[in-house]
Each structure stands twice: as structure tokens, then as C-alpha cells.
Design a protein around this motif. Structure first.
Motif, PDB file in Angstrom:
ATOM      1  N   GLU A 178     -64.626  60.326  29.086  1.00 35.50           N
ATOM      2  CA  GLU A 178     -64.116  58.977  28.542  1.00 35.50           C
ATOM      3  C   GLU A 178     -63.772  58.065  29.536  1.00 35.50           C
ATOM      4  O   GLU A 178     -62.946  58.720  30.463  1.00 35.50           O
ATOM      5  N   GLY A 179     -64.032  56.906  29.747  1.00 32.80           N
ATOM      6  CA  GLY A 179     -63.529  55.985  30.639  1.00 32.80           C
ATOM      7  C   GLY A 179     -64.193  56.263  32.216  1.00 32.80           C
ATOM      8  O   GLY A 179     -63.533  55.562  32.947  1.00 32.80           O
ATOM      9  N   GLY A 191     -66.434  52.273  30.342  1.00 36.72           N
ATOM     10  CA  GLY A 191     -67.457  52.697  29.650  1.00 36.72           C
ATOM     11  C   GLY A 191     -67.263  54.280  29.762  1.00 36.72           C
ATOM     12  O   GLY A 191     -66.307  54.724  30.590  1.00 36.72           O
ATOM     13  N   ASP A 192     -68.137  55.093  29.362  1.00 36.48           N
ATOM     14  CA  ASP A 192     -68.133  56.602  29.495  1.00 36.48           C
ATOM     15  C   ASP A 192     -69.051  57.224  30.331  1.00 36.48           C
ATOM     16  O   ASP A 192     -70.069  56.409  30.434  1.00 36.48           O
ATOM     17  N   LEU A 193     -68.966  58.268  30.843  1.00 30.25           N
ATOM     18  CA  LEU A 193     -69.707  58.982  31.549  1.00 30.25           C
ATOM     19  C   LEU A 193     -70.348  60.305  31.002  1.00 30.25           C
ATOM     20  O   LEU A 193     -69.570  61.055  30.284  1.00 30.25           O
ATOM     21  N   TYR A 194     -71.636  60.423  30.719  1.00 33.24           N
ATOM     22  CA  TYR A 194     -72.355  61.463  29.967  1.00 33.24           C
ATOM     23  C   TYR A 194     -72.980  62.468  31.007  1.00 33.24           C
ATOM     24  O   TYR A 194     -74.059  62.027  31.735  1.00 33.24           O
ATOM     25  N   VAL A 195     -72.538  63.672  31.046  1.00 32.54           N
ATOM     26  CA  VAL A 195     -72.960  64.785  32.184  1.00 32.54           C
ATOM     27  C   VAL A 195     -73.942  65.364  31.294  1.00 32.54           C
ATOM     28  O   VAL A 195     -73.639  66.285  30.133  1.00 32.54           O
ATOM     29  N   VAL A 196     -75.126  65.217  31.672  1.00 27.42           N
ATOM     30  CA  VAL A 196     -76.218  65.978  30.946  1.00 27.42           C
ATOM     31  C   VAL A 196     -76.641  67.356  31.649  1.00 27.42           C
ATOM     32  O   VAL A 196     -76.928  67.463  32.893  1.00 27.42           O
ATOM     33  N   PHE A 197     -76.634  68.479  31.077  1.00 29.10           N
ATOM     34  CA  PHE A 197     -77.000  69.804  31.776  1.00 29.10           C
ATOM     35  C   PHE A 197     -78.237  70.113  31.695  1.00 29.10           C
ATOM     36  O   PHE A 197     -78.900  70.137  30.690  1.00 29.10           O
ATOM     37  N   TYR A 198     -78.891  70.504  32.789  1.00 29.86           N
ATOM     38  CA  TYR A 198     -80.083  71.226  33.048  1.00 29.86           C
ATOM     39  C   TYR A 198     -80.211  72.666  33.597  1.00 29.86           C
ATOM     40  O   TYR A 198     -79.621  72.694  34.724  1.00 29.86           O
ATOM     41  N   VAL A 199     -80.348  73.572  32.883  1.00 23.98           N
ATOM     42  CA  VAL A 199     -80.315  75.027  33.024  1.00 23.98           C
ATOM     43  C   VAL A 199     -81.507  75.489  33.506  1.00 23.98           C
ATOM     44  O   VAL A 199     -82.566  75.453  32.741  1.00 23.98           O
ATOM     45  N   SER A 200     -81.522  76.423  34.645  1.00 24.84           N
ATOM     46  CA  SER A 200     -82.648  76.896  35.053  1.00 24.84           C
ATOM     47  C   SER A 200     -82.928  78.040  34.364  1.00 24.84           C
ATOM     48  O   SER A 200     -81.841  78.579  33.868  1.00 24.84           O
ATOM     49  N   ALA A 201     -84.065  78.566  34.564  1.00 27.98           N
ATOM     50  CA  ALA A 201     -84.241  80.087  33.958  1.00 27.98           C
ATOM     51  C   ALA A 201     -83.699  81.174  34.740  1.00 27.98           C
ATOM     52  O   ALA A 201     -83.199  81.051  35.820  1.00 27.98           O
TER      53      ALA A 201
END
Length: 310
Positions: A178-179, A191-201
Motif C-alpha cells: 500500500e502507498g 497508489g499501490d505497488l503490486y509485486v507479482v511472483f514468478y516461480v521457477s521449476a
């Protein structure tokens, strides 16, 4: 008015479900993300995908876009276009609108143009891609991220932020900070920051579904027949597993509490081990004889041909 451009950008039809839109966005966002795609034009395509999803991923904005195109989604109806179907706003210079959807509905149904262009507005949300190893997603970690955002005076500022990744996150999930997005206007909040996770095999051959982890382990024929004990690798370390006599190939065993942490609660999921019998391709003379003798006891007579040849 072009109200199909955003659909074309995401490669979906106008009657696509929200789930289909989200899947298309994830696929294209990952494909064109500037951190992994350095081809010419990739960054522009990435921005176009973000813009399209900001509208189509929001049901209210999508409805306005379907009806009015980009002007409806952005909250603006200028450029000589009037409200042709709203009783008296058509023709000549169109009604000007600047604000969010609440202002729009107030203008159309609230009896007047009461939107204040100087009122505070929240800043834009941002998205940050974070790559995690399989183990980092399981156990979480603390890290520092750096990104650029728009500050209060409209300038671009470099932001450094310490982030704690909770244990048990999965590929495609996101965390809201938030923020930490861009500055608002007229004194509005960030505004907010969205951290999107990409997980490796997993490098150890693990598969995962929520808190459950799956793996396959080979056992030899004598262990399957006579039983025994084997060592199984898990994310929590090696674990001993007893194999009962007469175990068939593709049998599943459950190691309770040896899976991934559950996001809701303080427990771990389970680890499912599937064992399969590793049939040897070559045997020495003594091994062939032993198996031939075993086969004879099953047949009750001398076998003309052994399991692994003459």
C-alpha cells in the motif's frame, strides 16, 4: 469509436470471461516484460498489454469501454462527441468530463456537472515482477527491490524498498504494498505497488499444488517384493520411508507435514511420493539365474525362457 482495440491487444474476444482476460494478461505480460524480453518493440507491447488489462480487468471500466471506447474507460468524452443518447447532450461541443467513474455516474444520473477537477486523486498503481526459485517460494525471504515511480512534483524518482516475501507463495500470485505506487494529484494519496511472483521449476523434480508437493522415486525390484526402507528427498531434508512388501509400481505414499507452508494457518501441507519399479536393462549371470529360479517356482516347471532372456 474503437472499442475492440484492448480486446485485440490481449487476443481475446469481446465476450471473454474475466478469467480468460486474466490468463491472457499473465501470458502476454510475462512474454513482453522488459526484464526478460529485450527485442525491439517489446516494451511498447508490454505497456499496451498493461493498459488493456487496466480497463478490461475491471468490470466497471470494461462496461464503460464497451459502450464508449477509450473515452469511457478514461473518463473523458471530449473532441466534439456528445452524449447522443442522453436527452439533449448531443450535437455541437460535447460535455467535458475529467475524473473517475463515480464522477461520471454523478454527471449522468445525479442531476448536474458537479465534479471538481481540483479534488485529490489517488496515484496510479504499479507492478513489479519478482523471480523466485522453487525453494524461495516455499520458505519466503527478505530482499530489497528498486524501481522507478512518479513523485509528487511529477518527476521520476528511484525507490528502494525492503520487502518480506511470505513463505508459501505460488507462481502468479501477487502481494499488495500500500502507498508504494505513483504519487496522487492535488494532494491525493499514493497508489499501490503490486509485486507479482514468478516461480521457477524445482531443480529436484518437485511439483507443487498449493501446499502439496509431489515427487517420483524409483525403487528396485527386490525392495518392491520384499519391502525395505528408502531415503526420500523433501524440501525439508531427507526422510526415511518404509516400503511394505509387495508394493506395486505407481503406489503413492504420504509424508505428512513435509510439503509447502499453508498461506492460511501455521501448518505445512503434505508431500506425496509416487514410487515406481526400476526394471534393470542388464543383468549378470548370477542375477539372471536367480530370477530364472524364482520364475520356475511360479511356473512349477522349468521355464523355457527367463524374464530377461535365456
Amino acid at each position: 469509436m474503437n472499442n475492440s482495440e484492448f480486446y485485440d491487444t490481449l487476443g481475446v474476444s469481446k465476450d471473454a470471461s474475466q478469467d480468460d482476460i486474466k490468463k491472457a494478461y499473465r501470458k502476454l505480460s510475462k512474454k513482453y516484460h522488459p526484464d526478460i524480453n529485450h527485442e525491439e518493440g517489446a516494451e511498447e507491447k508490454y505497456k499496451a498489454v498493461q493498459e488493456a488489462y487496466e480497463t478490461l480487468g475491471d468490470e466497471q471500466k470494461r462496461q464503460m469501454y464497451d459502450q464508449y471506447g477509450k473515452a469511457g474507460a478514461d473518463g473523458g468524452f471530449g473532441g466534439g462527441q456528445g452524449f447522443g443518447g442522453f436527452g439533449g447532450f448531443g450535437g455541437g461541443q460535447g460535455a467535458q468530463f475529467s475524473g473517475d467513474l463515480n464522477d461520471l455516474f454523478e454527471q449522468m444520473f445525479g442531476g448536474g456537472f458537479s465534479s471538481d477537477p481540483n479534488r485529490p486523486r489517488q496515484g496510479r498503481d504499479l507492478q513489479y515482477r519478482m523471480n523466485l526459485t522453487f525453494e524461495e517460494a516455499i520458505f519466503g525471504k527478505e530482499t530489497t527491490i528498486n524501481y522507478t515511480r512518479q513523485g509528487e512534483n511529477g518527476e521520476q524518482e528511484r525507490k528502494e524498498l525492503k520487502v518480506t516475501i511470505p513463505a508459501g507463495v505460488e507462481d502468479g500470485q501477487q502481494m499488495r504494498l500500500e502507498g508504494q505506487g505513483e504519487a496522487g494529484t492535488n494532494g491525493g494519496p499514493y497508489g499501490d505497488l503490486y509485486v507479482v511472483f514468478y516461480v521457477s521449476a524445482s531443480k529436484d523434480g518437485f511439483d507443487r499444488d498449493g501446499g502439496t508437493i509431489y515427487s517420483r522415486v524409483a525403487i528396485d525390484y527386490p525392495t518392491a517384493v520384499l519391502g525395505g526402507e528408502i531415503s526420500v528427498k523433501t524440501v525439508h531434508g531427507d526422510v526415511s520411508l518404509k516400503i511394505p512388501a509387495g508394493t506395486q509400481t505407481e503406489t503413492n505414499f504420504r509424508l505428512r507435514g513435509k510439503g509447502a507452508p499453508l498461506m492460511r494457518g501455521n501448518n505445512n501441507g503434505d508431500h506425496i511420493v509416487t514410487v515406481f519399479i526400476d526394471v534393470p536393462k542388464k543383468l549378470n549371470k548370477d542375477q539372471k539365474k536367480a530370477l530364472t529360479n524364482y520364475q520356475e517356482t511360479l511356473d512349477g516347471q522349468e521355464a523355457k525362457r527367463g524374464l530377461f532372456g535365456k
